[in-house]
Design a protein around this motif. Structure first.
Motif, PDB file in Angstrom:
ATOM      1  N   GLU B  14      19.520  24.741  85.287  1.00  0.00           N
ATOM      2  CA  GLU B  14      18.958  24.058  86.101  1.00  0.00           C
ATOM      3  C   GLU B  14      18.682  22.427  85.782  1.00  0.00           C
ATOM      4  O   GLU B  14      18.878  22.302  84.703  1.00  0.00           O
ATOM      5  CB  GLU B  14      17.706  24.624  86.407  1.00  0.00           C
ATOM      6  CG  GLU B  14      17.670  26.144  86.999  1.00  0.00           C
ATOM      7  CD  GLU B  14      16.298  26.601  87.366  1.00  0.00           C
ATOM      8  OE1 GLU B  14      15.929  27.767  87.934  1.00  0.00           O
ATOM      9  OE2 GLU B  14      15.375  26.128  86.930  1.00  0.00           O
ATOM     10  N   LYS B  15      18.580  21.720  86.692  1.00  0.00           N
ATOM     11  CA  LYS B  15      18.373  20.181  86.442  1.00  0.00           C
ATOM     12  C   LYS B  15      17.233  20.167  85.567  1.00  0.00           C
ATOM     13  O   LYS B  15      16.090  20.762  85.547  1.00  0.00           O
ATOM     14  CB  LYS B  15      18.171  19.463  87.699  1.00  0.00           C
ATOM     15  CG  LYS B  15      16.985  19.708  88.392  1.00  0.00           C
ATOM     16  CD  LYS B  15      16.702  18.774  89.835  1.00  0.00           C
ATOM     17  CE  LYS B  15      15.601  19.101  90.688  1.00  0.00           C
ATOM     18  NZ  LYS B  15      15.637  18.438  92.165  1.00  0.00           N
ATOM     19  N   ARG B  16      17.352  19.187  84.699  1.00  0.00           N
ATOM     20  CA  ARG B  16      16.320  18.807  83.723  1.00  0.00           C
ATOM     21  C   ARG B  16      16.374  19.471  82.410  1.00  0.00           C
ATOM     22  O   ARG B  16      15.936  19.338  81.330  1.00  0.00           O
ATOM     23  CB  ARG B  16      14.939  18.643  83.952  1.00  0.00           C
ATOM     24  CG  ARG B  16      14.661  17.571  85.123  1.00  0.00           C
ATOM     25  CD  ARG B  16      12.995  17.631  85.451  1.00  0.00           C
ATOM     26  NE  ARG B  16      12.597  18.563  86.117  1.00  0.00           N
ATOM     27  CZ  ARG B  16      12.646  18.522  87.538  1.00  0.00           C
ATOM     28  NH1 ARG B  16      13.086  17.747  88.122  1.00  0.00           N
ATOM     29  NH2 ARG B  16      12.456  19.710  88.230  1.00  0.00           N
ATOM     30  N   GLN B  17      17.275  20.819  82.461  1.00  0.00           N
ATOM     31  CA  GLN B  17      17.616  21.561  81.135  1.00  0.00           C
ATOM     32  C   GLN B  17      18.630  20.741  80.499  1.00  0.00           C
ATOM     33  O   GLN B  17      19.249  19.636  80.584  1.00  0.00           O
ATOM     34  CB  GLN B  17      18.174  22.830  81.625  1.00  0.00           C
ATOM     35  CG  GLN B  17      16.965  23.763  82.159  1.00  0.00           C
ATOM     36  CD  GLN B  17      17.332  25.198  82.453  1.00  0.00           C
ATOM     37  OE1 GLN B  17      18.519  25.497  82.688  1.00  0.00           O
ATOM     38  NE2 GLN B  17      16.626  26.116  82.147  1.00  0.00           N
ATOM     39  N   PRO B  81      18.260  15.137  79.505  1.00  0.00           N
ATOM     40  CA  PRO B  81      18.210  16.532  80.357  1.00  0.00           C
ATOM     41  C   PRO B  81      19.524  16.053  81.696  1.00  0.00           C
ATOM     42  O   PRO B  81      19.691  15.106  81.892  1.00  0.00           O
ATOM     43  CB  PRO B  81      16.999  16.095  81.212  1.00  0.00           C
ATOM     44  CG  PRO B  81      16.649  14.672  81.301  1.00  0.00           C
ATOM     45  CD  PRO B  81      17.223  13.978  80.166  1.00  0.00           C
ATOM     46  N   ALA B  82      19.875  17.137  82.124  1.00  0.00           N
ATOM     47  CA  ALA B  82      20.962  17.265  82.831  1.00  0.00           C
ATOM     48  C   ALA B  82      20.332  16.980  84.441  1.00  0.00           C
ATOM     49  O   ALA B  82      19.421  17.135  84.812  1.00  0.00           O
ATOM     50  CB  ALA B  82      21.659  18.727  83.021  1.00  0.00           C
ATOM     51  N   LYS B  83      21.270  16.372  85.020  1.00  0.00           N
ATOM     52  CA  LYS B  83      21.153  15.890  86.638  1.00  0.00           C
ATOM     53  C   LYS B  83      22.010  16.765  87.444  1.00  0.00           C
ATOM     54  O   LYS B  83      22.978  17.168  86.877  1.00  0.00           O
ATOM     55  CB  LYS B  83      21.159  14.573  86.944  1.00  0.00           C
ATOM     56  CG  LYS B  83      20.060  13.742  86.032  1.00  0.00           C
ATOM     57  CD  LYS B  83      20.381  12.348  86.671  1.00  0.00           C
ATOM     58  CE  LYS B  83      19.171  11.205  85.795  1.00  0.00           C
ATOM     59  NZ  LYS B  83      19.157   9.960  86.214  1.00  0.00           N
ATOM     60  N   LEU B  84      21.767  16.792  88.681  1.00  0.00           N
ATOM     61  CA  LEU B  84      22.850  17.392  89.729  1.00  0.00           C
ATOM     62  C   LEU B  84      24.221  16.938  89.560  1.00  0.00           C
ATOM     63  O   LEU B  84      25.235  17.619  89.508  1.00  0.00           O
ATOM     64  CB  LEU B  84      22.246  17.426  91.215  1.00  0.00           C
ATOM     65  CG  LEU B  84      20.802  18.123  91.254  1.00  0.00           C
ATOM     66  CD1 LEU B  84      20.563  17.923  92.932  1.00  0.00           C
ATOM     67  CD2 LEU B  84      20.738  19.730  91.098  1.00  0.00           C
ATOM     68  N   LEU B 114      30.689  23.080  84.245  1.00  0.00           N
ATOM     69  CA  LEU B 114      29.103  22.968  84.364  1.00  0.00           C
ATOM     70  C   LEU B 114      28.620  23.088  85.729  1.00  0.00           C
ATOM     71  O   LEU B 114      29.207  22.069  86.440  1.00  0.00           O
ATOM     72  CB  LEU B 114      28.735  21.757  83.489  1.00  0.00           C
ATOM     73  CG  LEU B 114      27.321  21.521  83.537  1.00  0.00           C
ATOM     74  CD1 LEU B 114      26.401  22.774  82.950  1.00  0.00           C
ATOM     75  CD2 LEU B 114      26.891  20.164  82.931  1.00  0.00           C
ATOM     76  N   LEU B 115      27.596  23.883  86.126  1.00  0.00           N
ATOM     77  CA  LEU B 115      27.079  23.657  87.396  1.00  0.00           C
ATOM     78  C   LEU B 115      25.607  23.464  87.424  1.00  0.00           C
ATOM     79  O   LEU B 115      24.791  24.330  86.615  1.00  0.00           O
ATOM     80  CB  LEU B 115      27.073  25.065  88.184  1.00  0.00           C
ATOM     81  CG  LEU B 115      26.684  24.921  89.593  1.00  0.00           C
ATOM     82  CD1 LEU B 115      27.116  23.917  90.545  1.00  0.00           C
ATOM     83  CD2 LEU B 115      26.854  26.489  90.353  1.00  0.00           C
ATOM     84  N   VAL B 116      25.183  22.350  87.624  1.00  0.00           N
ATOM     85  CA  VAL B 116      23.389  22.164  87.682  1.00  0.00           C
ATOM     86  C   VAL B 116      23.176  22.270  88.869  1.00  0.00           C
ATOM     87  O   VAL B 116      23.241  21.710  89.999  1.00  0.00           O
ATOM     88  CB  VAL B 116      23.375  20.469  87.268  1.00  0.00           C
ATOM     89  CG1 VAL B 116      21.841  20.384  86.841  1.00  0.00           C
ATOM     90  CG2 VAL B 116      24.164  20.372  85.676  1.00  0.00           C
ATOM     91  N   LEU B 117      22.041  23.196  88.788  1.00  0.00           N
ATOM     92  CA  LEU B 117      21.568  23.403  90.220  1.00  0.00           C
ATOM     93  C   LEU B 117      19.959  22.800  90.289  1.00  0.00           C
ATOM     94  O   LEU B 117      19.230  22.576  89.323  1.00  0.00           O
ATOM     95  CB  LEU B 117      20.986  25.172  90.290  1.00  0.00           C
ATOM     96  CG  LEU B 117      22.326  26.028  90.287  1.00  0.00           C
ATOM     97  CD1 LEU B 117      22.123  27.327  89.951  1.00  0.00           C
ATOM     98  CD2 LEU B 117      23.192  25.678  91.394  1.00  0.00           C
TER      99      LEU B 117
END
Lengths: 112, 117
Positions: B14-17, B81-84, B114-117
């Motif tokens: 998920e985003k921000r992870q 953190p990850a973004k979409l 990688l898939l960011v939800l």
């Protein structure tokens, strides 16, 4: 900024046809141009071209570079369904950097 | 000769992870590269290592991406953190030498999707 543009973006042909894929580039201190084939995963190396006018051949695939006009073509004759893939063109710039700048790729689909 | 190894092959977060990818280059290859390939585009270089030193990280978003190659062999790429818009395939590649010869070829690993939800 270094730039590589490929055309067409997508191409659908029948088995047995001949296709020509195009790659034009603008890069500082050009050193070489590479072609890769990308199926579902890692790009696999096809050709490296450094000199104008010398055709590289591997079976049904061939490629040539024109350093004056800043482009390369990749030719595939007698296409087979196994040739279906994304074909990527990349250029290498200044010496010592070994940085590849890729084009967006041409998605080739060969229908039986 | 074993190829470039990468893990994991797939990751959904998920985003921000945070997420980390691992790469083991071909044995003896001095130069290691991380690329980001967004769907429908060609790979874009994020960072290049020569042994354990950084050669080029000009396109690495340093506010969220980091990479290291501490012993000059394996490398890790982290997003925190990850973004979409980070959804992409992350490719690792290696090449043999340090001379900068144009005749060096980069060998790619299978990539991490990688898939960011």
């Amino acid at each position: 900024e270094d730039k590589v543009v490929q055309s067409p973006l997508s191409l659908v042909v029948h088995e047995g046809d001949t296709v020509t894929l195009n790659c034009s580039y603008e890069v500082t201190n050009f050193r070489s141009l590479l072609w890769y084939k990308q199926e579902k995963k890692a790009p696999t190396f096809l050709f490296m071209l450094t000199s104008s006018g010398i055709e590289k051949k591997s079976g049904r695939l061939s490629s040539i570079l024109d350093k004056k006009e800043l482009f390369s073509i990749l030719n595939i004759t007698a296409t087979q369904t196994g040739d279906s893939a994304v074909y990527l063109c990349a250029v290498v710039g200044p010496q010592g950097a070994q940085k590849l700048v890729f084009g967006q790729g041409t998605r080739l689909t060969i229908n039986p | 000769e074993a190829g470039v190894a990468q893990s994991p092959r797939y990751k959904i977060i998920e985003k921000r992870q945070s997420v980390a990818f691992w790469c083991n280059p071909i044995s003896g290859h001095a130069t290691l590269y991380w690329y980001q390939q967004i769907l429908g585009q060609g790979p874009k270089l994020l960072i290049q290592f020569q042994n354990n030193g950084v050669v080029d990280d000009s396109q690495l978003p340093k506010d969220r991406f980091s990479a290291e190659r501490l012993k000059g062999v394996d490398s890790t790429l982290k997003i925190q953190p990850a973004k979409l818009e980070d959804s992409a395939v992350y490719l690792c590649a290696s090449s043999p030498g340090t001379s900068g010869s144009p005749r060096e070829t980069q060998y790619f690993g299978p990539g991490t999707r990688l898939l960011v939800l």
